[in-house]
Design a protein around this motif. Structure first.
Motif, PDB file in Angstrom:
ATOM      1  N   UNK A 142       0.852  -1.182   0.000  1.00 33.78           N
ATOM      2  CA  UNK A 142       0.000   0.000   0.000  1.00 33.78           C
ATOM      3  C   UNK A 142       0.888   1.231   0.000  1.00 33.78           C
ATOM      4  N   UNK A 143       0.709   2.102  -0.988  1.00 35.12           N
ATOM      5  CA  UNK A 143       1.516   3.321  -1.092  1.00 35.12           C
ATOM      6  C   UNK A 143       0.661   4.438  -1.669  1.00 35.12           C
ATOM      7  N   UNK A 144       0.647   5.586  -0.948  1.00 38.76           N
ATOM      8  CA  UNK A 144      -0.117   6.754  -1.404  1.00 38.76           C
ATOM      9  C   UNK A 144      -1.573   6.391  -1.701  1.00 38.76           C
ATOM     10  N   UNK A 145      -2.188   5.643  -0.764  1.00 41.45           N
ATOM     11  CA  UNK A 145      -3.595   5.228  -0.872  1.00 41.45           C
ATOM     12  C   UNK A 145      -3.861   4.315  -2.063  1.00 41.45           C
ATOM     13  N   UNK A 146      -2.815   3.702  -2.592  1.00 43.19           N
ATOM     14  CA  UNK A 146      -2.983   2.737  -3.672  1.00 43.19           C
ATOM     15  C   UNK A 146      -2.552   1.360  -3.188  1.00 43.19           C
ATOM     16  N   UNK A 147      -3.336   0.345  -3.552  1.00 44.31           N
ATOM     17  CA  UNK A 147      -3.004  -1.039  -3.230  1.00 44.31           C
ATOM     18  C   UNK A 147      -2.390  -1.672  -4.477  1.00 44.31           C
ATOM     19  N   UNK A 148      -1.193  -2.245  -4.334  1.00 45.64           N
ATOM     20  CA  UNK A 148      -0.410  -2.647  -5.495  1.00 45.64           C
ATOM     21  C   UNK A 148       0.070  -4.083  -5.319  1.00 45.64           C
ATOM     22  N   UNK A 149      -0.142  -4.917  -6.317  1.00 40.36           N
ATOM     23  CA  UNK A 149       0.331  -6.300  -6.246  1.00 40.36           C
ATOM     24  C   UNK A 149       1.857  -6.320  -6.273  1.00 40.36           C
ATOM     25  N   UNK A 150       2.452  -7.426  -5.833  1.00 44.08           N
ATOM     26  CA  UNK A 150       3.911  -7.516  -5.723  1.00 44.08           C
ATOM     27  C   UNK A 150       4.619  -7.296  -7.063  1.00 44.08           C
ATOM     28  N   UNK A 151       4.201  -7.952  -8.166  1.00 44.02           N
ATOM     29  CA  UNK A 151       4.901  -7.719  -9.443  1.00 44.02           C
ATOM     30  C   UNK A 151       4.864  -6.254  -9.888  1.00 44.02           C
ATOM     31  N   UNK A 152       3.719  -5.590  -9.728  1.00 43.94           N
ATOM     32  CA  UNK A 152       3.621  -4.188 -10.139  1.00 43.94           C
ATOM     33  C   UNK A 152       4.460  -3.290  -9.242  1.00 43.94           C
ATOM     34  N   UNK A 153       4.496  -3.619  -7.948  1.00 45.48           N
ATOM     35  CA  UNK A 153       5.325  -2.827  -7.028  1.00 45.48           C
ATOM     36  C   UNK A 153       6.800  -2.971  -7.392  1.00 45.48           C
ATOM     37  N   UNK A 164      22.717  -7.361  -7.603  1.00 47.32           N
ATOM     38  CA  UNK A 164      21.986  -8.314  -8.448  1.00 47.32           C
ATOM     39  C   UNK A 164      20.962  -7.652  -9.360  1.00 47.32           C
ATOM     40  N   UNK A 165      20.729  -6.331  -9.146  1.00 47.29           N
ATOM     41  CA  UNK A 165      19.767  -5.562  -9.954  1.00 47.29           C
ATOM     42  C   UNK A 165      18.330  -6.047  -9.827  1.00 47.29           C
ATOM     43  N   UNK A 166      18.055  -6.793  -8.752  1.00 42.21           N
ATOM     44  CA  UNK A 166      16.688  -7.226  -8.499  1.00 42.21           C
ATOM     45  C   UNK A 166      16.057  -6.308  -7.448  1.00 42.21           C
ATOM     46  N   UNK A 167      14.719  -6.201  -7.428  1.00 45.72           N
ATOM     47  CA  UNK A 167      14.066  -5.261  -6.502  1.00 45.72           C
ATOM     48  C   UNK A 167      14.266  -5.635  -5.043  1.00 45.72           C
ATOM     49  N   UNK A 168      14.362  -4.607  -4.201  1.00 40.64           N
ATOM     50  CA  UNK A 168      14.466  -4.783  -2.755  1.00 40.64           C
ATOM     51  C   UNK A 168      13.095  -4.475  -2.164  1.00 40.64           C
ATOM     52  N   UNK A 169      12.448  -5.482  -1.631  1.00 48.02           N
ATOM     53  CA  UNK A 169      11.090  -5.309  -1.110  1.00 48.02           C
ATOM     54  C   UNK A 169      11.026  -5.382   0.404  1.00 48.02           C
ATOM     55  N   UNK A 170      12.135  -5.731   1.053  1.00 49.79           N
ATOM     56  CA  UNK A 170      12.172  -5.792   2.511  1.00 49.79           C
ATOM     57  C   UNK A 170      13.280  -4.869   3.016  1.00 49.79           C
ATOM     58  N   UNK A 171      13.954  -5.256   4.093  1.00 47.92           N
ATOM     59  CA  UNK A 171      15.026  -4.441   4.661  1.00 47.92           C
ATOM     60  C   UNK A 171      16.248  -4.480   3.752  1.00 47.92           C
ATOM     61  N   UNK A 172      16.837  -3.296   3.478  1.00 51.35           N
ATOM     62  CA  UNK A 172      18.032  -3.207   2.661  1.00 51.35           C
ATOM     63  C   UNK A 172      19.225  -2.722   3.477  1.00 51.35           C
ATOM     64  N   UNK A 173      20.404  -2.814   2.886  1.00 53.22           N
ATOM     65  CA  UNK A 173      21.640  -2.316   3.500  1.00 53.22           C
ATOM     66  C   UNK A 173      22.224  -1.264   2.569  1.00 53.22           C
ATOM     67  N   UNK A 174      22.526  -0.077   3.116  1.00 49.21           N
ATOM     68  CA  UNK A 174      23.049   1.010   2.299  1.00 49.21           C
ATOM     69  C   UNK A 174      24.520   1.215   2.576  1.00 49.21           C
ATOM     70  N   UNK A 175      25.312   1.367   1.504  1.00 49.22           N
ATOM     71  CA  UNK A 175      26.749   1.584   1.642  1.00 49.22           C
ATOM     72  C   UNK A 175      27.244   2.392   0.463  1.00 49.22           C
ATOM     73  N   UNK A 176      28.014   3.461   0.756  1.00 50.21           N
ATOM     74  CA  UNK A 176      28.593   4.309  -0.286  1.00 50.21           C
ATOM     75  C   UNK A 176      27.543   4.800  -1.278  1.00 50.21           C
ATOM     76  N   UNK A 177      26.362   5.148  -0.763  1.00 50.86           N
ATOM     77  CA  UNK A 177      25.315   5.693  -1.610  1.00 50.86           C
ATOM     78  C   UNK A 177      24.534   4.666  -2.405  1.00 50.86           C
ATOM     79  N   UNK A 178      24.828   3.391  -2.238  1.00 51.73           N
ATOM     80  CA  UNK A 178      24.115   2.340  -2.952  1.00 51.73           C
ATOM     81  C   UNK A 178      23.380   1.455  -1.950  1.00 51.73           C
TER      82      UNK A 178
END
Length: 278
Positions: A142-153, A164-178
């Motif tokens: 749910x984002x900005x009052x929109x409900x979105x399926x996993x593939x569309x998100x 790996x260039x794959x989407x991050x949908x849970x907790x991520x780790x940030x390092x050197x701006x990436x």
């Protein structure tokens, strides 16, 4: 990058983003985590949280019928006195229904329904805002009052892992701006996960301190160990040689030469007193 609450360094560590600000897991739990309506314990970052209505928050294992305490299917329950109830209890004790906000048709007693943010829908009317696919039996965001399926998100909104260039949908780790998946934030030398560990970088690639020392660091002229600079370690450079600050000592008497004068006696560094001795 620091935690907005306690100023703890978040580089290479797990964190949660809240309203465009980053928080360590402990501060997020302290300031923002909801309490479970059923068990009254905090729903920590990383735990699956179910939201019922505007204020009802539950651990997944605590989402039960308020009447008979049976475990509820998150895709098939009803509401009574602002609490969730199973279809059986709703049909027996609470006949009646409402109107689906998607199709404006009536919601009949015993008919499969979904409730989200205080609104009830027919099961087939609760759909993705992008592709219009039914969300009745699917995970969604749910984002900005929109409900979105996993593939569309993942296709339209999720950040991409720098490795790996794959989407991050849970907790991520940030390092050197990436940003990385936790399992993708690894040492380019030995492959160990780096989340929560000291990290060194070479050519924009992360390495554990041990691998960086073996592969790239200068060697101390005193102890011959790598000089990595990890943990704020100080070092001294003179001509083409390098020393840990604690290793920069007179080779004759062992006196520390840090912040003091010294002389060369052949290839050895010595204090002025030892230099004068024959």
């Amino acid at each position: 990058m620091e935690c907005q609450a306690c100023n703890k360094d978040l580089m290479g560590k797990e964190y949660v983003e809240k309203k465009s600000k980053n928080y360590c897991l402990a501060c997020f739990d302290d300031k923002f985590a909801s309490k479970c309506v059923e068990c009254e314990n905090v729903i920590s970052a990383g735990q699956k949280e179910l939201v019922f209505g505007d204020e009802g928050h539950y651990h997944e294992k605590c989402f039960r019928c308020s009447k008979c305490k049976a475990f509820l299917d998150v895709n098939n329950y009803e509401t009574s006195d602002k609490r969730p109830v199973c279809q059986k209890c709703y049909t027996v004790q609470l006949p009646g229904g409402g109107v689906c906000p998607s199709c404006n048709q009536s919601l009949k007693s015993g008919q499969p329904k979904l409730e989200y943010k205080g609104k009830q829908y027919h099961e087939n009317c609760f759909i993705c805002s992008y592709c219009k696919k039914s969300l009745g039996n699917e995970r969604f965001y749910s984002k900005d009052d929109k409900n979105i399926c996993v593939p569309c998100y993942q296709q339209n909104l999720a950040q991409q892992c720098a490795k790996c260039n794959k989407p991050i949908t849970d907790v991520g780790v940030k390092s050197k701006g990436e940003i990385f998946h936790k399992e993708c934030f690894i040492c380019y030398g030995c492959g160990t996960e780096l989340s929560g560990k000291s990290v060194a970088a070479k050519d924009n690639k992360p390495y554990c301190v041990e691998c960086y020392g073996k592969m790239f660091a200068n060697r101390c002229a005193g102890c011959r160990e790598p000089i990595t600079g990890a943990g704020g370690m100080q070092y001294i450079t003179y001509q083409d040689r390098h020393w840990h600050s604690q290793c920069f000592i007179c080779t004759a008497c062992g006196k520390s030469l840090e912040n003091s004068g010294f002389n060369l006696k052949g290839t050895d560094i010595v204090c002025p007193e030892c230099f004068q001795k024959p």
